[in-house]
Enzyme design. Structure first.
Site, PDB file in Angstrom:
ATOM      1  N   LYS A 135       0.338  50.833 -30.657  1.00 36.33           N
ATOM      2  CA  LYS A 135      -0.276  50.875 -32.307  1.00 36.33           C
ATOM      3  C   LYS A 135      -0.850  52.077 -32.417  1.00 36.33           C
ATOM      4  CE  LYS A 135      -3.127  49.362 -35.642  1.00 36.33           C
ATOM      5  NZ  LYS A 135      -4.219  48.804 -36.075  1.00 36.33           N
TER       6      LYS A 135
ATOM      7  N   ASN B  25      -7.407  41.490 -38.704  1.00 35.15           N
ATOM      8  CA  ASN B  25      -8.048  41.260 -37.619  1.00 35.15           C
ATOM      9  C   ASN B  25      -9.582  40.553 -38.253  1.00 35.15           C
ATOM     10  OD1 ASN B  25     -10.139  41.325 -35.788  1.00 35.15           O
ATOM     11  ND2 ASN B  25      -9.567  43.097 -34.631  1.00 35.15           N
TER      12      ASN B  25
END
Lengths: 345, 257
Positions: B94, B204
């Site tokens: 990522k 998250n």
């Protein structure tokens, strides 16, 4: 005959467990790899700020920590009295403040507290009412029941007044092997392992969590109690110490790295205190401290017991907050002789 | 089931691994949500031999997507990526290159540059990007096979700030896998992203900092599945008047006026 006991590790937990046992008439020997008053670099217990913040900790911790913390504060009061108030222990409360853009963090803390306590445990008022020095923060939360222990002064009075009550002292002694009834070549009825991170090889699902903090001298800054500044990544606190000094901490990083504090962490801690008051800008950085908090995978303390051996560990970020209660639980295990094949968490 | 670079996946929820109350809560959140891809940051926590936290993540039976969170330049991002490949034994990455610290807005220029270098170096780059259409085109040209547009700034919980732009992006490149990354605050935000036709959602903070992360992770998994099924079933078109869903035979026609 009461069993002879060896306590391995003279950090805060080892000292308190020994205290309970000796007061009950046990013969206790103490093993410690460092000296009687190690530098903060060598001791997690002396790196700590010694905050007793059972309510504020709810933000990041299990309610069990709050429960143990509340009981521990009551025990600290008794210990304080026992030592003739000869170490610094105070219950002047604590203040939680937040920058306007982090208001969401404060709302979250309030919500968690509401879930856990029916009675009010804090007062929400203008920050300047409690800390006239801190301006421009609007309202904050004041927790009147929270407090502080000064680790260094506790270690000092304990060294002076209590170490003579041990059967044998083995300071500066690196223990190689701990087993039931055995510390290297020495034999005992019971061995209590509270080595903190040093016990890593003997524990499962256990790791160190890096914490970094700074000791600042800023005589212009006046704080009544310790202040917690809500931060999106970790609880950031400023703890006033004697002589115009402040402990500013602490980061929380998932690694077992003991190298010096990083530039990034220093910047974060320093910009945080500078934002609380510019007078910190004139302060001096006395030292930085880095240590590993001993933590089990659930970040909760644990007692593992088998015949002749008890291991207590996992104080994580809550050494001073929970060790009196944890020490008492270990003591109860010894006293009731239940120390076979039990795990308490 | 969907397929991502040779991996057959059931879950469309990608979870970040920071800021949980404990590693155990993180593990349980992954397990109860069924998430099969987790991201992990290399910066900040790096240093020291054998990081036990990384070892724990590596031991979970899920795909680790290392990220370059906290990188502000092409060089930093490339170095971090190479470290990540070593540590996690994966070419997935990522790619995050931050351009503005206050909003954590990605730097589109540096992102394309870093993506080009890393794609040539054999990485499967998952670029964290704004929802800009032209940027998407450049990233695909640079060699990316997946796109990760934001919903809104990282950690803001604002949800999808610009649904029109996300929808345009989705429709422009129907064949490219796309995961909405960052800014998701509630399960309904995630469901909305899936209804727009995205292939997955990465989040998250909304899980990690909730009061019950394990339950919240599950809530997101369910909403993502719901949104996906909704998208596949064909959402009804909106109208600006009511149409009864039950027959109104027997009601005098003038009552309907």
């Amino acid at each position: 005959m009461k069993p002879t006991v060896a306590v391995v590790g003279a950090g805060i937990l080892g000292r308190l467990i020994s205290f309970f046992l000796i007061e009950d008439g046990h013969s206790v020997s103490l093993f410690e790899k460092n000296g009687q008053l190690p530098s903060a670099k060598d001791s997690c217990s002396l790196t700590a700020a010694g905050m007793l913040a059972p309510f504020c900790e709810l933000e990041y911790s299990d309610p069990l920590i709050t429960q143990m913390g509340l009981e521990s504060i009551a025990i600290w009061e008794k210990i304080h009295k026992y030592f003739d108030y000869g170490f610094h222990f105070e219950r002047k409360g604590s203040l939680v403040i937040t920058h306007p853009r982090d208001q969401a963090e404060l709302l979250k803390l309030k919500e968690i507290i509401k879930k856990n306590f029916k009675k009010p445990v804090y007062r929400e008022e203008e920050v300047t009412k409690f800390e006239p020095f801190i301006k421009g923060f609007g309202k904050g939360l004041y927790f009147p029941f929270e407090g502080l222990v000064d680790p260094e002064s506790f270690f000092k009075i304990y060294n002076e007044k209590y170490l003579n009550k041990f059967e044998n002292l083995y300071f500066n002694t690196k223990v190689e092997k701990i087993g039931p009834g055995r510390v290297d070549q020495h034999l005992f009825d019971l061995v209590i392992d509270c080595r903190g991170f040093a016990a890593k090889g003997d524990l499962k699902d256990f790791r160190g969590v890096r914490g970094e903090l700074l000791l600042i001298e800023a005589p212009e800054v006046k704080l009544n109690s310790f202040v917690r500044l809500m931060h999106p990544r970790y609880p950031l606190y400023v703890v006033p110490k004697p002589n115009g000094r402040f402990i500013v901490g602490a980061t929380s990083l998932e690694c077992e790295d003991l190298s010096p504090i990083s530039v990034r962490s220093s910047l974060e801690l320093l910009s945080a205190i500078y934002s609380i008051h510019p007078a910190f800008g004139e302060g001096r950085i006395i030292e930085s401290r880095v240590h590993l908090r001993p933590g089990f995978i659930d970040n909760l303390p644990k007692i593992e017991a088998e015949e002749g051996l008890i291991r207590a560990n996992g104080l994580y970020r809550h050494g001073y907050l929970v060790s009196p209660k944890l020490a008492q639980q270990v003591f109860n295990l010894v006293k009731e002789n239940r120390s076979s094949h039990a795990t308490f968490n | 089931m969907w397929n991502l670079f040779g991996k057959s996946l059931k879950s469309r929820l990608l979870l970040g691994t920071s800021r949980y109350p404990s590693p155990e809560v993180l593990k349980n959140s992954i397990a109860f949500s069924g998430s099969e891809i987790i991201t992990v940051s290399l910066r900040r926590n790096s240093g020291g031999e054998g990081n036990p936290f990384w070892e724990m993540l590596n031991a979970l039976k899920v795909n680790v997507l290392p990220n370059t969170a906290g990188c502000h330049s092409v060089e930093e991002a490339v170095t971090t990526a190479q470290m990540a490949r070593e540590i996690f034994k994966t070419n997935w990455l990522k790619l995050e290159v931050i351009g503005d610290d206050y909003t954590l807005r990605p730097d589109p220029v540096a992102l394309v540059e870093a993506a080009e270098i890393l794609c040539k170096d054999g990485f499967e780059v998952f670029p964290y990007m704004t929802e800009d259409l032209v940027l998407a085109e450049k990233l695909l040209e640079a060699g990316c096979n997946i796109l990760m547009p934001w919903a809104s700034p990282i950690g803001s919980g604002q949800g999808i700030a610009n649904p029109f732009a996300l929808k345009t992006l989705r429709d422009k490149f129907p064949e490219v896998p796309m995961v909405v990354d960052a800014g998701i605050g509630s399960p309904s935000h995630a469901a909305f992203a899936m209804e727009l036709g995205f292939d997955g959602v990465l989040l998250n903070t909304a899980v990690a900092t909730s009061i019950d992360p394990v339950k919240m992770a599950r809530a997101f998994a369910l909403s993502i599945e719901g949104g996906r099924q909704g998208y596949l079933s064909g959402l009804m078109e909106k109208r600006d008047f009511a149409i009864p869903s039950t027959p109104v035979v027997g009601t005098p026609f003038w009552h309907n006026v």
